[in-house]
Design an enzyme around this catalytic site. Structure first.
Site, mmCIF file in Angstrom:
data_model
loop_
_atom_site.group_PDB
_atom_site.id
_atom_site.type_symbol
_atom_site.label_atom_id
_atom_site.label_comp_id
_atom_site.label_asym_id
_atom_site.label_seq_id
_atom_site.Cartn_x
_atom_site.Cartn_y
_atom_site.Cartn_z
ATOM 1 N N ASP A 155 27.049 48.529 -45.925
ATOM 2 C CA ASP A 155 27.589 49.707 -44.918
ATOM 3 C C ASP A 155 29.500 49.667 -43.969
ATOM 4 O OD1 ASP A 155 27.824 52.460 -43.747
ATOM 5 O OD2 ASP A 155 27.144 51.840 -42.084
ATOM 6 N N HIS B 216 37.776 56.327 -37.053
ATOM 7 C CA HIS B 216 36.399 55.869 -36.313
ATOM 8 C C HIS B 216 37.172 55.140 -36.043
ATOM 9 C CE1 HIS B 216 31.909 55.397 -35.465
ATOM 10 N NE2 HIS B 216 32.481 54.293 -36.487
ATOM 11 N N GLU C 291 25.966 59.397 -38.332
ATOM 12 C CA GLU C 291 27.198 59.232 -38.577
ATOM 13 C C GLU C 291 26.862 59.657 -39.976
ATOM 14 O OE1 GLU C 291 27.376 54.730 -38.934
ATOM 15 O OE2 GLU C 291 27.957 54.887 -36.418
ATOM 16 N N ASP D 62 23.848 58.166 -41.551
ATOM 17 C CA ASP D 62 23.525 56.600 -40.992
ATOM 18 C C ASP D 62 22.716 56.565 -39.486
ATOM 19 O OD1 ASP D 62 23.069 53.581 -40.521
ATOM 20 O OD2 ASP D 62 25.397 53.058 -40.274
ATOM 21 N N ARG E 37 22.696 54.246 -30.251
ATOM 22 C CA ARG E 37 23.385 53.770 -29.258
ATOM 23 C C ARG E 37 23.975 53.147 -28.395
ATOM 24 N NH1 ARG E 37 27.140 54.415 -33.432
ATOM 25 N NH2 ARG E 37 27.756 56.376 -33.692
ATOM 26 N N GLN F 168 21.950 49.754 -29.745
ATOM 27 C CA GLN F 168 23.629 48.953 -30.819
ATOM 28 C C GLN F 168 24.612 48.920 -29.127
ATOM 29 O OE1 GLN F 168 25.723 51.699 -32.641
ATOM 30 N NE2 GLN F 168 26.802 50.454 -33.892
ATOM 31 N N THR G 129 18.110 55.174 -42.448
ATOM 32 C CA THR G 129 19.436 56.382 -43.192
ATOM 33 C C THR G 129 18.558 57.135 -44.247
ATOM 34 O OG1 THR G 129 20.216 53.595 -43.092
ATOM 35 C CG2 THR G 129 21.151 55.604 -44.305
ATOM 36 N N GLU H 127 31.710 59.428 -30.841
ATOM 37 C CA GLU H 127 32.707 60.133 -30.799
ATOM 38 C C GLU H 127 33.367 61.406 -30.767
ATOM 39 O OE1 GLU H 127 32.904 58.795 -34.923
ATOM 40 O OE2 GLU H 127 35.373 58.970 -34.578
HETATM 41 MN MN MN Z 1 27.548 53.484 -40.733
#
Ligand code: MN
Length: 425
Positions: free
Chosen positions: A138, A145, A210, A244, A248, A251, A268, A375
């Site tokens: 990826d 971004h 994503e 994807d 968050r 992560q 995914t 975002e």
């Molecule tokens: Mn990604």
């Protein structure tokens, strides 16, 4: 304009003007017939809403005079063996399909019995993963971004990491959890660190998508032999849509210092159709200017990208209201497919048939063009408003994310179809 992209080409199979699968598209997928034939899988293409059984065509000898002739390439559960034949074979098969299905060819057009064994309606068909994906990489190729994420977590001053403008950043993902469109996505559990206090074990509360485009490697390279940037696109079979999924909160706690792990590898999703590079040729367009100039091995003689319009819709479970929450374009990516491949192999790393290289989240330069909720809601600070009056910061159980993609010129539209996933608990 080469013959296979002639805008005047038409098929005897019906194609509505807005359909996106004219005879100039001819994408590849793997399918089975619903509730029939032991769920046996086979390769298909599509014109309009008609599915074309490539395994049957092959068995009947229609590909005998192409490079794949005499082999059962299309009766297999994955496209890998077809991909291994390489560029020349992919183009010859495309030419053969155009010849067989163009308007003035009566061989199939006027042969009802043959058509019955070859042609199916979309609703009779179920889709499966089109390739046996070996490795999954990826990238992180959208400057907007990377800048947005940088501002959120490091502040405006150091938004882009010092390496970002010099190389296409990427991480190695996991292929075992790549699933076909319409597979439900189970909300992941894991370690989450509250603002103040020790980490806890919990369901992710900041589940995100994503928006990405994936490239399927057709022909790899031997270990130790980098792929030159100008040759790189000959190694790509085609492109597809990728979601994807990203937790968050998981992560954010785990990612330093080695990058994404459990916040990403639970799922995914990919779209069933692979649109070939040949079909995409008419939609080449200029790519963003790069400053500073990258190192020589990343400099393309001919720098271009593709004009692929991308959209995300969010559908809620209760009333099935759908809201378009993003509209962006593949052509905003700073690093091109060719540069990604040249960089991936510059150390001698070998790509293999069936590898998936995803672009990274694709975000444009205005708020409605951001390819993730992270975002769009600016890390949950500004909820987005849905058409039913509700709001979202991150995904809730029952939410369905639909990503669509298409190329359009004055003559016709090439659709990528869609990649769809619903969050379940
Ligand atoms: Mn990604």
């Amino acid at each position: 304009m080469d013959e296979s992209n002639d805008p005047n080409l038409q098929s005897f199979l019906p194609v509505a003007p807005t359909n996106g699968f004219p005879i100039q598209n001819l994408p590849f997928a793997i399918a089975s017939r619903k509730g029939c034939c032991n769920d046996e899988k086979f390769a298909v293409t599509r014109i309009g809403d008609t599915i074309i059984h490539l395994g049957q065509l092959e068995e009947l000898g229609f590909f005998d005079d192409t490079p794949i002739g005499g082999r059962s390439i299309f009766s297999q559960p994955y496209l890998n063996d077809f991909l291994e034949f390489g560029n020349h074979a992919w183009i010859e098969v495309r030419k053969k399909l155009i010849e067989l299905f163009k308007k003035d060819n009566s061989i199939l057009r006027d042969h009802e019995e043959l058509k019955k064994s070859i042609l199916f309606e979309l609703h009779e068909i179920e889709f499966h993963l089109p390739v046996r994906i070996g490795d999954y990489t990826d990238f992180y190729s959208s400057k907007q971004h990377a800048t947005n994420v940088g501002i959120m977590f490091r502040g405006k001053e150091n938004a882009l990491m010092p390496n970002w403008l010099y190389l296409p950043v990427a991480y190695h993902g996991r292929s075992s959890s790549i699933v076909i469109s319409h597979t439900s996505i189970k909300r992941p559990y894991g370690q989450i660190k509250p603002q103040d206090g020790a980490p806890i074990y919990s369901a992710s509360k900041r589940l995100d998508f994503e928006l990405e485009v994936g490239a399927i490697v057709g022909i790899g390279n031997p270990l130790g032999q980098p792929i030159p940037v100008d040759d790189a696109e000959n190694h790509i079979f085609g492109l597809m849509l990728v979601n994807d999924w990203s937790a968050r909160d998981i992560q954010q706690w785990e990612y330093q210092p080695l990058g994404p792990f459990l916040g990403k590898n639970f799922a995914t999703s990919i779209s069933p159709w692979i649109v070939t590079m040949e079909a995409l040729k008419p939609f080449r367009c200029s790519a963003p200017i790069q400053e500073p100039k990258p190192l020589t091995y990343l400099q393309e003689t001919e720098r271009y990208t593709y004009d692929i319009q991308l959209e995300i819709e969010l559908q809620t479970k209760d009333d099935h209201t759908t809201t378009q929450i993003c509209s962006t374009n593949f052509n905003t990516l700073y690093w091109t497919l060719k540069q990604q491949i040249a960089h991936h192999t510059i150390n001698g790393c070998n790509l293999r048939t069936g590898d998936l290289l995803a672009s990274g989240t694709i975000s444009g330069d205005h708020e409605h063009s951001y390819g993730s909720l992270l975002e769009l809601t600016w890390n949950g600070k500004n909820p987005i408003h849905l058409n039913n009056g509700k709001t979202r910061t991150f995904l809730e159980d029952g939410d369905t994310v639909i990503i669509r993609g298409y190329c359009q010129n004055k003559d016709y539209t090439i659709s990528f179809g869609e990649v769809v996933g619903t969050i379940v608990n």
